[in-house]
Structures are given as C-alpha cells and as structure tokens.
Design a protein around this motif. Structure first.
Motif, PDB file in Angstrom:
ATOM      1  N   GLN A 252      -8.665 -44.144  17.655  1.00  0.00           N
ATOM      2  CA  GLN A 252      -7.682 -45.110  18.719  1.00  0.00           C
ATOM      3  C   GLN A 252      -7.731 -44.954  19.483  1.00  0.00           C
ATOM      4  N   ALA A 253      -7.239 -43.341  20.004  1.00  0.00           N
ATOM      5  CA  ALA A 253      -7.195 -42.112  20.968  1.00  0.00           C
ATOM      6  C   ALA A 253      -8.444 -42.386  21.739  1.00  0.00           C
ATOM      7  N   LEU A 254      -9.716 -42.637  21.605  1.00  0.00           N
ATOM      8  CA  LEU A 254     -10.933 -43.173  21.828  1.00  0.00           C
ATOM      9  C   LEU A 254     -11.560 -44.031  21.728  1.00  0.00           C
ATOM     10  N   ALA A 255     -10.946 -45.236  21.847  1.00  0.00           N
ATOM     11  CA  ALA A 255     -10.769 -46.131  22.254  1.00  0.00           C
ATOM     12  C   ALA A 255     -10.754 -46.868  22.932  1.00  0.00           C
ATOM     13  N   ALA A 256      -9.096 -45.292  23.366  1.00  0.00           N
ATOM     14  CA  ALA A 256      -8.484 -46.154  24.823  1.00  0.00           C
ATOM     15  C   ALA A 256      -9.934 -45.901  26.305  1.00  0.00           C
ATOM     16  N   GLU A 257     -10.309 -45.160  25.825  1.00  0.00           N
ATOM     17  CA  GLU A 257     -10.841 -44.521  26.935  1.00  0.00           C
ATOM     18  C   GLU A 257     -12.500 -45.302  26.996  1.00  0.00           C
ATOM     19  N   LEU A 258     -13.066 -45.408  25.810  1.00  0.00           N
ATOM     20  CA  LEU A 258     -13.654 -46.754  26.338  1.00  0.00           C
ATOM     21  C   LEU A 258     -13.537 -48.054  27.112  1.00  0.00           C
ATOM     22  N   THR A 259     -12.011 -48.896  26.652  1.00  0.00           N
ATOM     23  CA  THR A 259     -11.744 -50.273  26.882  1.00  0.00           C
ATOM     24  C   THR A 259     -10.154 -49.980  27.505  1.00  0.00           C
ATOM     25  N   ASP A 260      -9.833 -50.520  28.843  1.00  0.00           N
ATOM     26  CA  ASP A 260      -8.280 -50.738  28.819  1.00  0.00           C
ATOM     27  C   ASP A 260      -8.136 -52.390  28.046  1.00  0.00           C
ATOM     28  N   ARG A 261      -9.131 -52.218  26.681  1.00  0.00           N
ATOM     29  CA  ARG A 261      -8.495 -53.766  26.052  1.00  0.00           C
ATOM     30  C   ARG A 261      -7.603 -53.324  25.440  1.00  0.00           C
ATOM     31  N   PRO A 262      -6.730 -53.905  24.286  1.00  0.00           N
ATOM     32  CA  PRO A 262      -5.373 -53.136  23.501  1.00  0.00           C
ATOM     33  C   PRO A 262      -6.755 -52.997  22.266  1.00  0.00           C
ATOM     34  N   ALA A 263      -7.088 -52.151  21.613  1.00  0.00           N
ATOM     35  CA  ALA A 263      -7.546 -52.462  20.034  1.00  0.00           C
ATOM     36  C   ALA A 263      -7.032 -52.882  18.880  1.00  0.00           C
ATOM     37  N   LEU A 264      -7.578 -53.173  18.287  1.00  0.00           N
ATOM     38  CA  LEU A 264      -6.657 -53.796  16.995  1.00  0.00           C
ATOM     39  C   LEU A 264      -6.511 -52.544  16.004  1.00  0.00           C
ATOM     40  N   PRO A 265      -5.393 -52.682  15.540  1.00  0.00           N
ATOM     41  CA  PRO A 265      -4.945 -51.505  14.231  1.00  0.00           C
ATOM     42  C   PRO A 265      -5.573 -51.088  13.328  1.00  0.00           C
ATOM     43  N   GLY A 266      -5.914 -49.718  13.021  1.00  0.00           N
ATOM     44  CA  GLY A 266      -6.889 -50.212  11.749  1.00  0.00           C
ATOM     45  C   GLY A 266      -5.703 -49.890  10.602  1.00  0.00           C
ATOM     46  N   GLN A 267      -6.486 -49.451   9.571  1.00  0.00           N
ATOM     47  CA  GLN A 267      -5.983 -49.636   8.285  1.00  0.00           C
ATOM     48  C   GLN A 267      -4.926 -48.431   8.055  1.00  0.00           C
ATOM     49  N   HIS A 268      -4.875 -47.481   8.966  1.00  0.00           N
ATOM     50  CA  HIS A 268      -4.036 -46.222   9.042  1.00  0.00           C
ATOM     51  C   HIS A 268      -2.762 -47.005   9.679  1.00  0.00           C
ATOM     52  N   ASP A 269      -3.132 -47.515  10.649  1.00  0.00           N
ATOM     53  CA  ASP A 269      -1.555 -48.169  11.471  1.00  0.00           C
ATOM     54  C   ASP A 269      -0.922 -49.044  11.108  1.00  0.00           C
ATOM     55  N   LEU A 270      -1.029 -50.084  10.334  1.00  0.00           N
ATOM     56  CA  LEU A 270      -0.468 -50.998  10.338  1.00  0.00           C
ATOM     57  C   LEU A 270       0.521 -50.768   8.877  1.00  0.00           C
ATOM     58  N   PRO A 271       1.855 -50.789   8.559  1.00  0.00           N
ATOM     59  CA  PRO A 271       2.917 -50.646   8.000  1.00  0.00           C
ATOM     60  C   PRO A 271       2.884 -51.168   6.850  1.00  0.00           C
TER      61      PRO A 271
END
Length: 96
Positions: A76-95
């Motif tokens: 998720q941190a690497l995605a934030a470095e590559l784009t300013d668009r929100p990254a959809l949550p990964g499986q481990h980020d979901l409640p």
C-alpha cells in the motif's frame, strides 16, 4: 521490520518438501512500469511474492495484496509512491 515465520508453517510441510522458500523475510518489491498505469512489483530476491498495481481514472487496484499484513502495508505504501489515486484495500486491510 522483523517478521516471524510461524513454526506451524514449517511443521505442515512434508519432510521431503523441496519447494521454493516463499518466506517474506528480507522481501523487497521493485516496481517495473509495464505500461501507463500498469506496474509489476517484482520480488527481490526471487522467488518471493510478486504483486502488481493497475492505476485507473479514479482508483488503483493492487494485484495480490501480499502474503502477510506487514507485506500488505508495504505494498500500500509503495502504491502511494506510484500514484496519487487511492489504492483499493488488500485482503489483509479489510475488517474481519
């Protein structure tokens, strides 16, 4: 970041297991641009966890959220470095 590999992971393997070491310890993800908005997040050293990022108009999609919650956070941190668009949550980020 220190990661602990559960003993059960090793205990569950057959005694003659010769498969690749997929432990996330020491994993680095190196982004490689494949096309506009398409990135491969290549594992170093291989073979480990390869992932991807597809950037759309409104959001980004993480391909394979990672083998552990810690790896998911790194992706998720690497995605934030590559784009300013929100990254959809990964499986481990979901409640749960």
């Amino acid at each position: 970041m220190t990661m602990h590999i559960p003993e059960r992971e090793f205990a569950e393997r057959p005694s003659d297991y010769n498969g690749p070491n997929l432990s996330p310890v020491g994993l680095k993800l190196l982004p490689q641009k494949l096309a506009d908005g398409v990135h491969a997040l290549m594992a170093a050293p291989a073979p480990k966890d390869n992932n991807g990022l597809i950037v759309g108009r409104d959001a980004a999609l993480v391909v394979d959220a990672g083998i552990t919650p810690q790896i998911s956070a790194r992706i998720q941190a690497l995605a934030a470095e590559l784009t300013d668009r929100p990254a959809l949550p990964g499986q481990h980020d979901l409640p749960r």
